[in-house]
Design a protein around this motif. Structure first.
Motif, PDB file in Angstrom:
ATOM      1  N   PRO A  81       0.802  -1.388  -0.026  1.00  0.00           N
ATOM      2  CA  PRO A  81      -0.200   0.109   0.111  1.00  0.00           C
ATOM      3  C   PRO A  81       1.005   1.189   0.038  1.00  0.00           C
ATOM      4  N   ALA A  82       0.228   2.433  -0.327  1.00  0.00           N
ATOM      5  CA  ALA A  82       0.897   3.598  -0.022  1.00  0.00           C
ATOM      6  C   ALA A  82       1.101   4.230   1.250  1.00  0.00           C
ATOM      7  N   PHE A  83       0.113   3.955   2.179  1.00  0.00           N
ATOM      8  CA  PHE A  83       0.181   4.125   3.482  1.00  0.00           C
ATOM      9  C   PHE A  83      -0.864   3.364   4.243  1.00  0.00           C
ATOM     10  N   TYR A  84      -0.657   3.555   5.643  1.00  0.00           N
ATOM     11  CA  TYR A  84      -1.442   2.770   6.538  1.00  0.00           C
ATOM     12  C   TYR A  84      -2.058   3.715   7.382  1.00  0.00           C
ATOM     13  N   CYS A  85      -3.347   3.176   7.818  1.00  0.00           N
ATOM     14  CA  CYS A  85      -4.074   4.266   8.329  1.00  0.00           C
ATOM     15  C   CYS A  85      -4.284   3.670   9.866  1.00  0.00           C
ATOM     16  N   ASP A  86      -4.064   4.205  11.038  1.00  0.00           N
ATOM     17  CA  ASP A  86      -4.187   3.709  12.288  1.00  0.00           C
ATOM     18  C   ASP A  86      -5.664   3.729  12.754  1.00  0.00           C
ATOM     19  N   ILE A  87      -6.313   2.774  12.805  1.00  0.00           N
ATOM     20  CA  ILE A  87      -7.673   2.360  13.245  1.00  0.00           C
ATOM     21  C   ILE A  87      -8.072   1.763  14.438  1.00  0.00           C
TER      22      ILE A  87
END
Ligand SMILES: [Zn+2]
Length: 260
Positions: A166-172
């Motif tokens: 992926p281009a980025f991760y999102c902290d969920i």
């Protein structure tokens, strides 16, 4: 914001965490499934399971506080054709979102890939004045081409088994339990897997996958991230190419340096 999945539970699996974070940031959220999910049962006939799954998807949207849309396609019958493009563009015009999230262009099944290209086309066509969707909804054209993001597919592998970054991760992490509650609304799918696997594989697989993404995000950020989702942004000509989501959710976005 608008999240579009091919099937009734795709949004919950792939990007409900991001959806919940954007709701928290003040966005109005819409969830659309193209297909009614009529192949999602080994016991019930198509129309019966479709009715069950519509109700489950609506319930999941209520958990999040999102508006639900179903475009009435059938499983394994989502194609990139003229009528489908007009139908999906009508949805984009109706919602007029700033941010759109959908499946990646290459994925493990054709419905997902067709949904991806239909949504990509619709983002462009919705803002094109002479493109006619009047057969579905006579609404005005969209204000502009929205930010378009693609989810990471579960397992993160391409059709040849190679990793796709992926281009980025999102902290969920702090909305993860709500994401799971949304997913648990899809009781028919959960029960099917429960009987098949003898365990709650439906929720466990998502828990494992978001933990795996969280581990990578933890390494990159130097802090503990229990659960993450991952995305790429469509940056082709005419689409917004600045970091819309990254600016909105700055502290939660962790870039993947190996993608860039
Ligand atoms: Zn799907």
């Amino acid at each position: 914001m608008l999240a579009v999945g091919a099937h009734p539970d795709d949004v919950e699996i792939l990007c409900a965490g991001l959806l919940l974070l954007l709701i928290r940031a003040g966005f109005e959220a819409h969830v659309a499934m193209l297909s009614v999910g009529d192949c999602g049962s080994a016991d019930l006939p198509p129309d019966k399971i479709a009715a069950v799954r519509r109700k489950e998807a609506e319930r999941a949207c209520r958990v999040a506080g999102a508006r639900y849309h179903c475009l009435g396609f059938r499983d394994l019958q989502i194609f990139n054709d003229d009528v489908s493009n007009r139908r999906v563009t009508a949805l984009l015009r109706e919602v007029n979102p700033v941010i759109v999230v959908t499946h990646p262009p290459a994925d493990y099944m054709a419905d997902h890939e067709a949904t991806s290209v239909l949504v990509r086309n619709a983002c462009f066509a919705a803002a094109t004045p002479n493109y006619d969707t009047a057969q579905f909804t006579p609404v005005r054209r969209a204000d502009s081409i929205p930010y378009l993001y693609y989810t990471q597919r579960v397992e993160g592998l391409d059709l040849f088994g190679r990793p796709v970054l992926p281009a980025f991760y999102c902290d969920i992490s702090d909305v993860f339990e709500t994401k799971l509650r949304m997913l648990a609304c899809h009781e028919s799918q959960r029960e099917w897997l429960r009987r098949h696997h003898g365990m709650d594989e439906y929720l466990d697989e998502v828990r494992r996958w978001t933990s795996t993404l969280g581990e990578r995000a933890s390494v990159l950020s130097g802090r503990h991230i229990a659960h993450a989702e991952a995305f790429r942004q469509h940056r082709g000509h005419a689409y917004p190419s600045d970091d819309g989501l990254e600016l909105l959710l700055a502290d939660r976005i962790i870039p993947e340096p190996e993608f860039h």
